[in-house]
Enzyme design. Structure first.
Site, PDB file in Angstrom:
ATOM      1  N   GLY A 120       0.843  -1.189   0.000  1.00  0.00           N
ATOM      2  CA  GLY A 120       0.000   0.000   0.000  1.00  0.00           C
ATOM      3  C   GLY A 120       0.878   1.239   0.000  1.00  0.00           C
ATOM      4  N   ILE A 188      12.270 -10.758  23.334  1.00  0.00           N
ATOM      5  CA  ILE A 188      12.332 -11.744  22.253  1.00  0.00           C
ATOM      6  C   ILE A 188      13.522 -12.681  22.433  1.00  0.00           C
ATOM      7  CG2 ILE A 188      12.615 -12.034  19.758  1.00  0.00           C
ATOM      8  CD1 ILE A 188      11.134  -9.358  19.421  1.00  0.00           C
ATOM      9  N   ASP A 315       3.348   0.008  15.895  1.00  0.00           N
ATOM     10  CA  ASP A 315       4.803   0.073  15.998  1.00  0.00           C
ATOM     11  C   ASP A 315       5.392   1.220  15.193  1.00  0.00           C
ATOM     12  OD1 ASP A 315       4.651  -2.195  17.538  1.00  0.00           O
ATOM     13  OD2 ASP A 315       5.897  -3.445  16.236  1.00  0.00           O
ATOM     14  N   ALA A 323       1.627  -5.813  20.798  1.00  0.00           N
ATOM     15  CA  ALA A 323       0.461  -6.015  19.946  1.00  0.00           C
ATOM     16  C   ALA A 323      -0.797  -5.436  20.577  1.00  0.00           C
ATOM     17  CB  ALA A 323       0.277  -7.505  19.668  1.00  0.00           C
ATOM     18  N   HIS A 447     -10.645 -19.595  46.343  1.00  0.00           N
ATOM     19  CA  HIS A 447      -9.608 -20.427  46.961  1.00  0.00           C
ATOM     20  C   HIS A 447      -9.847 -21.878  46.584  1.00  0.00           C
ATOM     21  CE1 HIS A 447      -6.811 -22.005  49.949  1.00  0.00           C
ATOM     22  NE2 HIS A 447      -7.768 -22.868  50.300  1.00  0.00           N
TER      23      HIS A 447
END
Length: 468
Positions: A120, A188, A315, A323, A447
């Site tokens: 694009g 990473i 990003d 993400a 619990h």
């Protein structure tokens, strides 16, 4: 020429979520994405195809193998001769990816989002909108959302190729490397190093920074390093890479540590030193889209670029490369375009590292809170005092609550231990509503559950934990 209210460039978490939300809000929407896997288009970007999802599949598989080999006997389960069928393990990973990427394509069809496979590119402004080259077809868009994501940062001394790989290559080894080097001790690097260490590799991690996980709370990073070293990961901090040489047999890395030169040989080398914004082919320079000095698209508080009608999220605008952060920005910008008030609260975005034990946090560390001049109180509670953790056979780690001593408002929560990737959610919800340590401590937790450790850490902030 077809016309759209919104054209999204990029089909990763920021892009595909923005496209779906825009379509839900009644906007005619298209998404252009060039990602390919196996020679064909695959929506979902790095995250679904070669990042978050396949890495978690491999982490889970490798954890199960280690459990069978080293932990099952504790439960009275005797297993002899367990071995790894790496081809089948990789095939399972790919099947998980196929299901999720196919799911995005289904959601596009369900919400009537037009999908273009290919690059694009912003071509020119026209009237009250833009002309976008959508994989070779020009379309008109009243609004454009740039969500082109990021790419692995390459180390000049060690360009990717051959035995030197980034995250996608590290998820596709056809053999378990006997000697694996990792440059970069970030999220990473540690996750991928953990996968192959559990499957049998000797893993050496080289990090330029002087310490481990320096963005995390000091108590968490200290405990994490202890646990990972105990597992056999070999860490070296404060190193300076001098040379990287590749041969048919593997990779030789020369680095400086404590003033001396060290040479290490590896069968494979993972380079994980961060990510850079991906704007290649976008047409930014041709249309005057402003980038900052590091190559990120500049935006204001509403994700607007310097070009009218052009927005950017994920990003490619910098900040936390997560993400879920990207998804929330995609929702926010779609709602803003539709006339709403999209917003992301960056103060309570959770961070998670899917190692064993897992690591998760949200909000301020104790040090950050004190550096801001706040009067701080903390509470900490170990999983070793929790019945469910003991029953699981995994009592490692703790939960730490950081609160304002004057107002009791929770400033941050930091965890290391079993399933903390799931436990962090309730604390993020509480912090989103400005909740206090008392609110968390007074909330009834079932619990026996691991979540009781969260409650006890909140109680400990006022020195009144019940089970310690």
């Amino acid at each position: 020429m077809d016309s759209y209210d919104v054209v999204v460039i990029g089909g990763g978490p920021a892009g595909y979520v923005a496209a779906i939300r825009a379509a839900q809000l009644g906007l005619k929407t298209a998404c252009v994405d060039a990602f390919e896997r196996g020679g064909k288009g695959s929506l979902g970007g790095t995250c679904l195809n070669v990042g978050c999802i396949p890495s978690k599949a491999m982490l889970d598989s490798s954890e199960r193998f280690e459990m069978i080999n080293h932990e099952a006997a504790e439960h009275g389960i005797q297993v002899d001769g367990a071995r790894v069928d790496l081809g089948k393990m990789l095939g399972r990973k790919e099947a998980v990816v196929d299901k999720l990427t196919g799911g995005v394509a289904y959601l596009f069809r369900k919400n009537k989002v037009t999908s273009f496979h290919g690059l694009g590119r912003l071509v020119r402004s026209e009237g009250d909108g833009w002309v976008v080259d959508a994989a070779g077809t020009e379309v008109r868009a009243r609004n454009v959302i740039v969500a082109t994501g990021s790419s692995p940062r390459e180390l000049p001394l060690a360009p990717f190729g051959g035995h030197i790989v980034e995250n996608s290559g590290a998820l596709a080894f056809t053999e378990i490397p006997a000697r694996l080097g990792v440059i970069g001790a970030g999220v990473i690097g540690v996750e991928l190093g953990s996968v192959w260490r559990r499957l049998g590799a000797r893993v050496t991690v080289l990090e330029a920074l002087p310490g481990f996980l320096m963005a995390a709370d000091e108590a968490v990073s200290k405990e994490a390093l202890k646990q990972f070293q105990k597992q056999g990961l070999d860490f070296h901090f404060g190193v300076k890479i001098g040379a990287v040489e590749q041969s048919d047999a593997g990779v030789t890395v020369t680095y400086e540590e404590n003033g001396g030169a060290v040479t290490a040989e590896f069968d494979k080398l993972i380079v994980s030193i961060g990510r850079v914004p991906h704007t290649a082919g976008l047409g930014a320079e041709a249309v005057g889209l402003e980038l900052d000095e590091r190559g990120f698209v500049r935006v204001d508080g509403h994700y607007r670029t310097n070009l009218p009608g052009v927005y950017a999220v994920g990003d490619v605008i910098g900040g936390a490369m997560l993400a879920h952060k990207a998804e929330e920005e995609g929702v926010a910008v779609a709602e803003s375009i539709a006339g709403g008030a999209g917003h992301v609260n960056y103060d309570v975005i959770p961070w998670v590292i899917y190692t064993s034990p897992e690591i998760a946090w949200a909000g301020l560390t104790e040090r950050q809170a004190k550096d801001k001049g706040l009067n701080v109180k903390t509470g900490q509670f170990p999983f070793s005092a929790n019945g469910r953790a003991l029953g699981h056979g995994d009592p490692r780690g703790f939960v730490k609550v950081v609160a304002d001593a004057d107002t009791d408002r929770i400033l941050g929560v930091h965890m290391i231990g079993p399933n903390v990737s799931e436990l962090i959610g309730e604390t993020v919800t509480l912090m989103e509503f400005g909740g206090s340590a008392e609110d968390l401590a007074r909330t009834v937790h079932a619990h026996p559950t691991l979540s009781e450790v969260v409650k006890e850490a909140a109680l400990a902030a006022d020195k009144r934990s019940l089970h310690m």
